[in-house]
Design a protein around this motif. Structure first.
Motif, PDB file in Angstrom:
ATOM      1  N   TYR A  25      -0.652  -4.110  -7.995  1.00 39.85           N
ATOM      2  CA  TYR A  25      -0.724  -5.257  -7.865  1.00 39.85           C
ATOM      3  C   TYR A  25      -0.747  -6.258  -6.989  1.00 39.85           C
ATOM      4  O   TYR A  25      -1.301  -7.263  -6.031  1.00 39.85           O
ATOM      5  N   GLY A  26       0.424  -5.500  -6.248  1.00 34.60           N
ATOM      6  CA  GLY A  26       0.185  -6.724  -4.584  1.00 34.60           C
ATOM      7  C   GLY A  26      -0.474  -5.079  -3.439  1.00 34.60           C
ATOM      8  O   GLY A  26      -1.025  -6.401  -3.339  1.00 34.60           O
ATOM      9  N   THR A  27      -1.190  -4.577  -3.480  1.00 36.58           N
ATOM     10  CA  THR A  27      -2.240  -3.966  -2.665  1.00 36.58           C
ATOM     11  C   THR A  27      -2.942  -4.814  -3.372  1.00 36.58           C
ATOM     12  O   THR A  27      -4.235  -5.016  -2.555  1.00 36.58           O
ATOM     13  N   ILE A  28      -3.513  -5.000  -4.684  1.00 36.54           N
ATOM     14  CA  ILE A  28      -4.782  -5.871  -5.127  1.00 36.54           C
ATOM     15  C   ILE A  28      -4.708  -7.697  -4.048  1.00 36.54           C
ATOM     16  O   ILE A  28      -5.445  -8.227  -3.489  1.00 36.54           O
ATOM     17  N   ILE A  29      -3.797  -8.234  -4.713  1.00 38.21           N
ATOM     18  CA  ILE A  29      -3.454  -9.285  -4.386  1.00 38.21           C
ATOM     19  C   ILE A  29      -3.222  -9.600  -3.080  1.00 38.21           C
ATOM     20  O   ILE A  29      -4.309 -10.265  -2.393  1.00 38.21           O
ATOM     21  N   ALA A  38       7.443  -1.728   7.943  1.00 40.43           N
ATOM     22  CA  ALA A  38       6.832  -1.456   7.034  1.00 40.43           C
ATOM     23  C   ALA A  38       7.626  -0.763   6.331  1.00 40.43           C
ATOM     24  O   ALA A  38       7.865  -0.427   4.994  1.00 40.43           O
ATOM     25  N   LEU A  39       8.356   0.420   7.094  1.00 38.95           N
ATOM     26  CA  LEU A  39       9.304   0.946   6.743  1.00 38.95           C
ATOM     27  C   LEU A  39      10.677   0.343   6.192  1.00 38.95           C
ATOM     28  O   LEU A  39      10.808   1.004   5.938  1.00 38.95           O
ATOM     29  N   PHE A  84       0.780  -1.399   0.180  1.00 32.53           N
ATOM     30  CA  PHE A  84       0.055   0.015  -0.400  1.00 32.53           C
ATOM     31  C   PHE A  84       0.895   1.251   0.224  1.00 32.53           C
ATOM     32  O   PHE A  84       0.273   2.522  -0.609  1.00 32.53           O
ATOM     33  N   LEU A  85       2.180   1.227   0.960  1.00 31.98           N
ATOM     34  CA  LEU A  85       2.799   2.564   0.270  1.00 31.98           C
ATOM     35  C   LEU A  85       3.299   2.651  -0.794  1.00 31.98           C
ATOM     36  O   LEU A  85       3.514   3.422  -0.702  1.00 31.98           O
TER      37      LEU A  85
END
Length: 398
Positions: A248-252, A282-283, A94-95
């Motif tokens: 695509y990573g956010t969606i999957i 996350a960072l 998402f980032l």
């Protein structure tokens, strides 16, 4: 010519080697002499270059990012019983979406997000799926198999990555590259031996076969993702790769998160410490993804994966203070072995094979063919040669 050859032959060996170096050729062992000091000097001059040191530093920076993700994940699992690998990956993607996909939206021309989606949308689905599932499987494998198995089987991705680079990127390796990879794998074996002696293997897992299969699948998917990343970064752009993987990573990962981890998320007892660990993870992950394409563009996907073999050692060194691990001198030995292998690999650049020339058409297939011969010399006009039955007509285009 004979006089020039005689003059060169009259020069002392050091002068001959210097002249060969000035002409762009590598001096032979005979030219440098058989003295061990001269051989060591040549080897030192080859290894002690700005490119080698830059590659080493950049690779170890990636290892530190991975170390940060490992330490924060271990803290979440051991101190707060939080096992949500897909949630952690979703935050990272998402980032990437917020930063790099947004940059693609505001680009113009063929680099715009919409143009990329029209031309290559299905290719990025494959890359995004491989990346998401590789991250998920490698974390999931720790629930079934041992740390030792994960460390050993994860190295399967390196020879697979070299094979994919051979066929897809047309990389050509020399003997020193295979020797260097073997040295790095020896260092990994030494590290695994140190883990066993210090008792870090942590039992035998609940189902070793499932865990080992997950590790092998994750290593294969990482190889696909990293080789694709190298191709995109070197031929297109870093922002395009990160933006499309973020999209695509956010969606999957979001869909998979809703399916497999929604119950685990509901069980989390949120407080500022857990939130801080999620933020730190996350960072570190965002830094790893943002910085890795830079290093891959300078080196290669295989070189990067050799460099990050030291990440487990950095995690161990921090674990000495955070988790009270037992120290073993073999960890220092394994670190040195891996760094030696990595340095040797980077000392000689890989070659890129030229694409094969298309075969010339046979005489039977020239009946209705039209061939355009273009010369790079501006003084030579371009000529079109047309073949018809029974005659040949030559027409100049100028």
């Amino acid at each position: 010519m004979e006089e020039a050859a005689a003059a060169v032959g009259a020069l002392p060996p050091a002068t001959t080697a210097a002249a060969a170096a000035a002409a762009g050729a590598e001096p032979s062992v005979g030219a440098a002499g058989s003295s061990p000091r001269r051989l060591l000097a040549l080897l030192g001059a080859k290894l002690c270059t700005w490119h080698i040191w830059k590659t080493i530093v950049l690779g170890q920076m990636l290892s530190m990012f991975i170390c940060g993700t490992a330490i924060t994940s271990q803290y979440l699992a051991e101190k707060y019983q939080v096992n949500t690998p897909m949630l952690q990956s979703f935050i990272n993607y998402f980032l990437l979406l917020l930063v790099y996909t947004t940059m693609l939206v505001f680009r113009t021309g063929s680099d715009n997000l919409w143009q990329i989606l029209k031309q290559r949308w299905w290719k990025y689905i494959i890359v995004g799926l491989a990346d998401v599932e590789a991250n998920y499987m490698i974390v999931k494998a720790y629930q079934y198999t041992t740390l030792t198995s994960v460390q050993l089987l994860d190295c399967f991705g390196i020879p697979l990555m070299m094979a994919l680079s051979w066929f897809i990127l047309r990389a050509r390796y020399r003997l020193i590259h295979f020797v260097a990879v073997g040295i790095c794998l020896l260092g990994v074996g030494t590290m695994v031996g140190a883990d066993i002696l210090s008792g870090r293997q942590e039992g035998e897992g609940s189902d070793v076969v499932i865990g080992d299969v997950l590790v092998l699948l994750a290593a294969s998917l990482y190889a696909i993702s990293n080789v694709s990343e190298e191709y995109i970064v070197k031929n297109l752009s870093r922002v395009e790769f990160l933006g499309m993987v973020g999209l695509y990573g956010t969606i999957i990962s979001g869909l998979q998160l809703a399916i497999v981890e929604h119950k685990d998320i509901m069980k989390i007892q949120w407080n500022w410490k857990i939130a801080l660990l999620f933020t730190a993870f996350a960072l570190c992950m965002f830094g790893l993804y943002s910085f890795m394409p830079v290093v891959i563009k300078v080196t290669s996907a295989t070189s990067v994966n050799l460099a990050i073999l030291t990440s487990d050692l950095y995690s161990f060194f921090l674990g000495l203070f955070l988790f009270l691990y037992k120290f073993s001198g073999l960890y220092i030995v394994s670190f040195v072995i891996i760094m030696v292998g990595f340095t040797l690999y980077c000392s000689t650049p890989t070659q890129t094979a030229e694409p094969r020339a298309l075969p010339q058409p046979s005489s039977a297939g020239l009946d209705n063919a039209a061939l355009k011969l273009e010369e790079n010399d501006g003084d030579t006009p371009a000529v079109a040669v047309q073949f018809s039955r029974g005659e040949t007509v030559v027409v100049s285009t100028n």
